[in-house]
Scaffold this active site. Structure first.
Site, mmCIF file in Angstrom:
data_model
loop_
_atom_site.group_PDB
_atom_site.id
_atom_site.type_symbol
_atom_site.label_atom_id
_atom_site.label_comp_id
_atom_site.label_asym_id
_atom_site.label_seq_id
_atom_site.Cartn_x
_atom_site.Cartn_y
_atom_site.Cartn_z
ATOM 1 N N SER A 95 0.832 -1.206 0.000
ATOM 2 C CA SER A 95 0.000 0.000 0.000
ATOM 3 C C SER A 95 0.863 1.251 0.000
ATOM 4 C CB SER A 95 -0.893 -0.007 1.247
ATOM 5 O OG SER A 95 -1.521 1.241 1.436
ATOM 6 N N TYR A 115 -2.182 0.049 9.917
ATOM 7 C CA TYR A 115 -2.383 -0.559 8.601
ATOM 8 C C TYR A 115 -1.122 -0.446 7.758
ATOM 9 C CZ TYR A 115 -3.920 -1.009 3.762
ATOM 10 O OH TYR A 115 -4.026 -1.373 2.444
#
Length: 336
Positions: free
Chosen positions: A127, A152
């Site tokens: 990501s 995350y």
């Protein structure tokens, strides 16, 4: 090819399965169908995939070691595309353990499955969130990304490190993809474009964080799938690192790529485009920056261009138009 796609009922996974099936591959899709967002949307995606003869589905929680072992023991795959993960920056503030389960334990089980079955290529979702506190734009895979600002992002950076260890120890070819704000038809309801469209269509207010001064590298899903498809055919080979101070260089068969549009778009521009396509004005509320967020993202995609001769380039105007067309159809019951 015989390909395992994890997270097959998810946004990117669904589109990838469709592309692979369309070119004649045999696809096993795995997903735990959790309720992080509307399971009905996931089922609707799966319903379309189940109409394909070369598609099989396995409801599997990859964080369950025994279940993951069973998944890998039944087949040997030419490639594994691991897209299953607990997504979302803000959700990680309130449900951190789900990220440890899905993104760390689940990824370890996939690595072990690939190692045991000698998978020829593991591609996995990282990501843009790994860049965290980085301020130099565009974000480059050749810059250090050691300061994630969300759990995350930290789990995704951990995935890259875990993959490198397996590439080094077991010569497992792995490719990590740092996705930049993917959007398009069948998109996730927790993403900004979907949230804004739903609110505008129903006359509800939308919140613009950082008082509207947010810029994102929005990447249309078809461009993402094109990049993934091309990279499946390019398992990295061991090679002497050209520069051992470069975090993107390794002697192991391990590579990282940015998958982004290489241009940042102001959030206010997104709102204006949605207003135009939906024919309604947005009710806007300005709000401060949220914990774990960053003000701007933009991808350097030079390495992707060199490797596969492609870079995402769909204009935001075209992408929003296609998304809204799907959004209208989906909510009116036309779900093809």
């Amino acid at each position: 090819m015989r390909i395992l796609v994890t997270g097959a009922a998810g946004f990117i996974g669904f589109h990838l399965c469709r592309r692979l099936l369309g070119r004649g591959d045999e696809v096993l899709g795995a997903d735990n169908l959790n309720d992080y967002y509307d399971v009905g949307l996931k089922q609707a995606r799966l319903d379309l995939l189940r109409g394909e003869r070369a598609f099989r589905f396995d409801k599997t929680d990859l964080a369950d070691r025994a279940a993951a072992q069973r998944l890998f023991s039944r087949d040997r795959f030419d490639a594994v595309v691991h897209l299953a993960a607990q997504a979302g920056v803000r959700y990680s503030l309130t449900n951190p353990y789900s990220y440890a389960d899905s993104n760390l334990a689940g990824f370890l089980n996939v690595l072990e499955g690939c190692r045991g079955r000698k998978t020829e290529h593991l591609i996995y979702a990282s990501s843009s969130s790994v860049y965290g506190a980085n301020t130099r734009l565009p974000f480059s895979v050749h810059d250090n990304a050691d300061h994630p600002v969300s759990l995350y992002g930290a789990t995704k950076k951990a995935n890259e490190a875990m993959a490198h260890a397996y590439s080094h120890l077991y010569a497992l070819p792995t490719t990590g993809l740092r996705f930049f704000t993917v959007y398009g038809p069948w998109g996730r309801p927790d993403m900004a474009i979907f949230i804004f469209a739903k609110a505008i269509a129903s006359g509800q207010p939308i919140k613009l964080f950082n008082h509207g001064r947010m810029r994102r590298d929005f990447t249309y899903v078809d461009d993402v799938i094109e990049a993934v498809e091309r990279l499946i055919e390019k398992p990295p080979a061991p090679s002497p690192p050209l520069d051992d101070s470069d975090p993107a260089q390794s002697a192991a068969p391990w590579r990282i790529y940015n998958i982004g549009n290489n241009r940042a778009v102001e959030i206010s521009r997104i709102v204006a485009l949605l207003e135009g396509e939906l024919g309604r004005a947005a009710k806007v509320e300005l709000a401060p920056m949220q914990p774990g967020d960053v003000p701007e993202t933009c991808a350097d995609v030079d390495d992707l261009i060199r490797e596969v001769g492609f870079a995402p380039a769909t204009a935001i105007e075209a992408g929003i138009k296609r998304f809204v067309a799907w959004f209208r159809d989906y909510h009116s019951g036309r779900r093809g």
